[in-house]
Design an enzyme around this catalytic site. Structure first.
Site, short mmCIF file in Angstrom:
data_model
loop_
_atom_site.label_atom_id
_atom_site.label_comp_id
_atom_site.label_asym_id
_atom_site.label_seq_id
_atom_site.Cartn_x
_atom_site.Cartn_y
_atom_site.Cartn_z
N LEU A 1 19.61 1.42 -2.84
CA LEU A 1 19.89 1.24 -3.92
C LEU A 1 19.45 2.29 -5.10
O LEU A 1 19.82 2.52 -6.18
CB LEU A 1 20.30 0.17 -4.81
CG LEU A 1 21.47 -0.62 -3.54
CD1 LEU A 1 21.76 -1.98 -4.53
CD2 LEU A 1 22.66 0.16 -3.36
N TYR B 1 27.47 18.71 -1.53
CA TYR B 1 28.46 20.01 -0.65
C TYR B 1 29.82 20.09 -0.25
O TYR B 1 29.93 18.24 -0.08
CB TYR B 1 27.66 21.10 -0.51
CG TYR B 1 26.89 20.96 1.08
CD1 TYR B 1 25.91 19.87 1.18
CD2 TYR B 1 27.73 20.46 2.45
CE1 TYR B 1 25.76 19.67 2.86
CE2 TYR B 1 27.87 20.60 3.76
CZ TYR B 1 25.97 19.46 3.59
OH TYR B 1 25.64 19.16 4.69
N HIS C 1 21.14 -0.93 4.08
CA HIS C 1 21.31 -0.70 3.51
C HIS C 1 22.81 0.67 3.38
O HIS C 1 23.22 0.92 2.68
CB HIS C 1 20.05 1.53 3.69
CG HIS C 1 19.22 0.22 4.34
ND1 HIS C 1 18.66 -0.68 2.93
CD2 HIS C 1 18.13 0.36 4.60
CE1 HIS C 1 17.48 -0.91 2.84
NE2 HIS C 1 16.89 0.09 4.49
N LYS D 1 0.56 -1.04 -0.38
CA LYS D 1 -0.24 0.00 -0.06
C LYS D 1 0.82 1.54 -0.33
O LYS D 1 0.91 2.65 -0.33
CB LYS D 1 -0.63 0.35 0.72
CG LYS D 1 -2.63 -1.24 1.14
CD LYS D 1 -3.05 -0.66 2.10
CE LYS D 1 -3.33 -2.01 2.63
NZ LYS D 1 -3.77 -1.78 4.26
#
Ligand code: BG6
Length: 489
Positions: A181, A384, A241, A19
């Site tokens: 990824l 940055y 991750h 969902k």
């Protein structure tokens, strides 16, 4: 081609992931015109439901992103016409035969490709793989299966799962998702490194002092404790991750951008890493904290979590890659729930300038003067580089400034959700962003001894207040390697 069909079968269609992520991602792909002309979405689960009822469920989950407002309602209606539901058992070949018959009605003799998305608990992965491959694989096209972590709890259970899946599917049919990824800035890592002259030459121990991979969430497990307590933050975030990001960050240049070439390099770097030891890891768990009159519950106060759970909701670790490029460079990871902010970033701290002529301007704190490259994966995507410059004027004072690529300012468009990229790749047969089984094995090999040690010794996590910066131990760990967390101030 227009002569082929694709059916995406969402197994576990009534679950949260379906969902929250899968249906919305499929709709976004449809909206963007990325799905093949003939496509069908089939929800499959045990509960009885009509296709109409499924459409109602799905339509409640669809949103139109900012740049997709035009005709959105129309498109939703059209998309929903492609959605159907079939109820059946997860371990019944019969149920899948029924499903297959239904799919054939939609495939109408064309080349028929089938993509199964297993959005179900891992203990039924193999059952579903068996039933799908025996009774519902396509006889006139490809059959692929997407699986989502947890891929086991340790090296052994993961290897068992892999063996189980491979009894019914080939490695080429298995698409193991690590949704990090599919995130835009993680994908961009390779572009940053390999298509800019100014970064890759510096990407070594000669110029890089340390690398930090930081994941923080500003909310707790909140109802997901049932799953989480059995895994903990190291398995939930670090072993997958953050380690995947590390592998992409640190791998050698691949021969090409082909999936196998990239994954070969990722495995190599994972296999060059030192197995983690408990001395290089700090674990924590959040406890309740009241702020502004609002009480935030501690981890063990979550109703889905056992009262005396030792499961870490925070971990910090120092990792090392024993190869020529990275010898001696600490890679620090930090991952935690219920911290002060929601952010995922990669921080690269460069070495001191040898014989720095401006040394005196920095006082005794030369660390503050080093360049730092920050890749903010989310939110508010940005890259940055911190540089030193002179404050304009007649005096000689130095300042720190950012060379800044801020995605929201640079690009006037929403960044697609990771699941869009990954689903599209799976439909197109692009495996670059999916985990190969040897990568998975290498990842578990690094973390399994540590997990065993923490769990068999019942190592108590260090408490930290909900909404804080995490346990103090993380700072000591960094200090041990002369590192200061870049996100500390
Ligand atoms: C999941 C974890 O894989 O990733 C969750 O199981 C975590 O615990 C989530 O919250 C974070 O993903 P994202 O894309 O929201 O940063």
């Amino acid at each position: 081609s227009t002569e082929s069909t694709v059916t995406i079968i969402v197994v576990g269609a009534s679950g949260d992931l379906a969902k929250k992520k899968i249906f919305p991602a499929l709709f976004a792909l449809y909206y963007e015109g990325c799905l093949p002309k003939h496509f069908t979405v089939f929800g499959y689960a045990r509960s009885k439901m009509t296709s109409e009822e499924l459409r109602n469920v799905i339509s409640g989950t669809l949103t139109c992103r900012i740049d997709q407002r035009e005709n959105c309602g129309d498109k939703m209606d059209k998309f929903l016409q492609h959605c159907f539901y079939h109820s059946g058992q997860y371990n019944s070949e019969d149920s899948f035969k029924q499903l297959s018959k239904k799919l054939e009605e939609h495939e109408t003799g064309r080349v028929a490709n089938r993509l199964f998305y297993l959005s179900i608990p891992p203990d039924i992965f193999v059952d579903v793989a068996r039933c799908a491959s025996r009774s519902a694989s396509s006889s006139r096209g490809w059959t692929r299966v997407i699986v989502e972590k947890p891929f086991g709890r340790d090296a052994q259970s993961s290897a068992e799962l892999t063996r189980g899946l491979k009894q019914h599917l080939t490695e080429e049919q298995i698409y193991r998702i690590d949704h990090y990824l599919g995130k835009e800035l993680v994908e961009n890592l390779s572009v940053l490194r390999f298509s800019n002259l100014v970064f890759e030459p510096l990407w070594t121990r000669q110029y890089i002092r340390n690398v930090q991979l930081i994941f923080s969430e500003d909310f707790g497990t909140e109802g997901r404790g049932g799953y989480f307590d059995n895994y903990g933050i190291i398995r939930d975030i670090m072993q997958n991750h953050l380690l995947q990001i590390l592998a992409l960050f640190a791998m050698e240049p691949p021969v090409s951008l082909d999936a196998e070439d990239i994954r070969n390099e990722k495995v190599k770097v994972l296999r060059s890493m030192r197995v983690l030891s408990a001395e290089d890891v700090v674990v924590g768990q959040y406890k309740s904290h009241t702020r502004g009159g609002v009480k935030h519950p501690g981890y063990t106060e979550d109703k889905t979590v056992p009262n005396h759970s030792l499961t870490p909701t925070f971990a910090a670790a120092a990792l090392f890659i024993d190869n020529a490029r990275w010898d001696g460079v600490p890679f620090l990871m930090k991952a935690g729930k219920a911290l002060h902010t929601k952010r995922t970033e990669i921080r690269v701290q460069f070495r001191h300038v040898p014989g720095n002529l401006y040394k005196r301007s920095f006082g005794s704190d030369l660390d503050r003067a080093t360049n730092e490259l920050v890749i903010r994966v989310q939110p508010d995507e940005a890259i940055y580089l911190k540089i030193n410059n002179k404050v304009p004027g007649l005096g000689m004072r130095l300042d720190r400034s950012n060379l800044h690529l801020h995605y929201a300012a640079r690009y006037n468009r929403e960044i697609p959700d990771a699941y869009e990229r990954l689903l599209l790749d799976a439909i197109e047969g692009e495996r670059r962003l999916f985990i190969r089984s040897d990568e998975l094995d290498a990842a578990w090999a690094l973390f399994t001894p540590l997990l065993n040690e923490l769990e068999s010794n019942k190592v108590a996590p260090e408490f930290y207040p909900y909404g804080s910066r995490g346990p103090i131990g993380a700072y000591y760990l960094a200090a041990k390697y002369n590192v200061r967390w870049g996100d500390a101030s």
